[in-house]
Design a protein around this motif. Sequence first.
Motif, mmCIF file in Angstrom:
data_model
loop_
_atom_site.group_PDB
_atom_site.id
_atom_site.type_symbol
_atom_site.label_atom_id
_atom_site.label_comp_id
_atom_site.label_asym_id
_atom_site.label_seq_id
_atom_site.Cartn_x
_atom_site.Cartn_y
_atom_site.Cartn_z
ATOM 1 N N ALA A 71 0.831 -1.205 0.000
ATOM 2 C CA ALA A 71 0.000 0.000 0.000
ATOM 3 C C ALA A 71 0.864 1.254 0.000
ATOM 4 N N PHE A 72 1.945 1.231 0.790
ATOM 5 C CA PHE A 72 2.839 2.392 0.821
ATOM 6 C C PHE A 72 3.478 2.625 -0.546
ATOM 7 N N GLY A 73 4.005 1.576 -1.166
ATOM 8 C CA GLY A 73 4.637 1.726 -2.468
ATOM 9 C C GLY A 73 3.678 2.230 -3.530
ATOM 10 N N THR A 74 2.435 1.767 -3.476
ATOM 11 C CA THR A 74 1.441 2.221 -4.439
ATOM 12 C C THR A 74 1.190 3.715 -4.321
ATOM 13 N N VAL A 75 0.946 4.176 -3.101
ATOM 14 C CA VAL A 75 0.653 5.596 -2.885
ATOM 15 C C VAL A 75 1.895 6.446 -3.126
ATOM 16 N N TRP A 76 3.065 5.969 -2.718
ATOM 17 C CA TRP A 76 4.308 6.731 -2.846
ATOM 18 C C TRP A 76 4.660 6.953 -4.314
ATOM 19 N N ALA A 77 4.627 5.912 -5.120
ATOM 20 C CA ALA A 77 4.962 6.047 -6.539
ATOM 21 C C ALA A 77 3.949 6.939 -7.259
ATOM 22 N N ALA A 78 2.658 6.766 -6.957
ATOM 23 C CA ALA A 78 1.639 7.580 -7.609
ATOM 24 C C ALA A 78 1.752 9.042 -7.188
ATOM 25 N N PHE A 79 2.059 9.287 -5.898
ATOM 26 C CA PHE A 79 2.224 10.661 -5.429
ATOM 27 C C PHE A 79 3.397 11.352 -6.120
ATOM 28 N N LEU A 80 4.514 10.657 -6.255
ATOM 29 C CA LEU A 80 5.676 11.235 -6.930
ATOM 30 C C LEU A 80 5.356 11.537 -8.394
ATOM 31 N N ALA A 81 4.646 10.624 -9.042
ATOM 32 C CA ALA A 81 4.277 10.841 -10.440
ATOM 33 C C ALA A 81 3.368 12.063 -10.585
ATOM 34 N N LEU A 82 2.382 12.182 -9.698
ATOM 35 C CA LEU A 82 1.474 13.323 -9.767
ATOM 36 C C LEU A 82 2.204 14.622 -9.462
ATOM 37 N N LEU A 83 3.154 14.579 -8.533
ATOM 38 C CA LEU A 83 3.929 15.765 -8.179
ATOM 39 C C LEU A 83 4.717 16.288 -9.373
ATOM 40 N N MET A 84 5.204 15.390 -10.209
ATOM 41 C CA MET A 84 5.950 15.815 -11.393
ATOM 42 C C MET A 84 5.040 16.158 -12.564
ATOM 43 N N ALA A 85 3.940 15.437 -12.713
ATOM 44 C CA ALA A 85 3.111 15.594 -13.905
ATOM 45 C C ALA A 85 2.173 16.792 -13.830
#
Length: 312
Positions: A71-85
């Motif tokens: 769950a942490f990896g899912t939210v962490w990767a998606a958050f980083l992607a949204l932060l850049m995109a």
Amino acid sequence: MTTARVSPRAKLRLGDRIFTTSTVTAGVIILVALAAVAVFLIAQSIPALMADPAELKGSPSSFWEFVAPLAFGTVWAAFLALLMALPVSIGIALFISHYAPRRVAQTLGYIIDLLAAVPSVVFGLWGIKVLAPAVTPLYNWLVDNFGWFPLFTPPVSGTGRTVLTVAIVLAVMIIPIITAVTREVFLQTPTLHEEAALALGATRWEMIQMAVLPFGRPGMISAAMLGLGRALGETMVVAMVLSPALVISFVLTGSTNSPTIAGNIALNFPEAHGVGVNALIATGLILFAITFVINSIARVVINRRKAFSGAN
């Protein structure tokens, strides 16, 4: 002499009745399908929740210890992607809608829409064959110069297959979605609002700050949530690019990365059996819940900001 009262429903034309019935049926089907998915996930997850944790992969002390890194990896990767995109997407949308010449805007819009049609496996191949080797020197430089910062703690990955690489690929994937939605929202800004701001002496950027961005804020939030939903559920890119380990780690450049739920299901489902299958379905239930919660929060935020968007 009495006149018969005709009900409003009887006054509807045949086409109106057909259209009303079909739309109501479609809405009911969506709700039934969503409920069926939830019931299936819950029913199939119960054996994993009640099983001996030693039967799960990694032999955790409990099921929640098993699912927490996912769950942490899912939210962490998606958050980083949204932060850049998100900033890039808003910038592209503003350029297309308010700065670029008409012909350039149309061409750029076609290119952005074309990116949305590229299969995720192509992005995965690009990430593992091109991006990962290209960013490895950058990761070495970041660890050498900023290793004291928790996000860049050594040792550095020698392959570039890190959560930051995955986030970059996911960001590229969700940029077309966010850009397309925000572009259409910006184009719907009332012309009178823009002309009034310019007539008062505002520059083009000040006009965008006063008229376009406040009007489009709910739309930008909706676009961001659409992109976040795509990043949360992405499977092939994570499975192909990420080098996972069942740990919780904030480090962006290391070789030990938290896995995502979708990627873990794709990698382990073919070999899973017995309780292992139920455990993977249970992690899918967690992803379902995460997505539902995030969309609910976004809906609340949009409803609160709607009164200030100018859409009313």
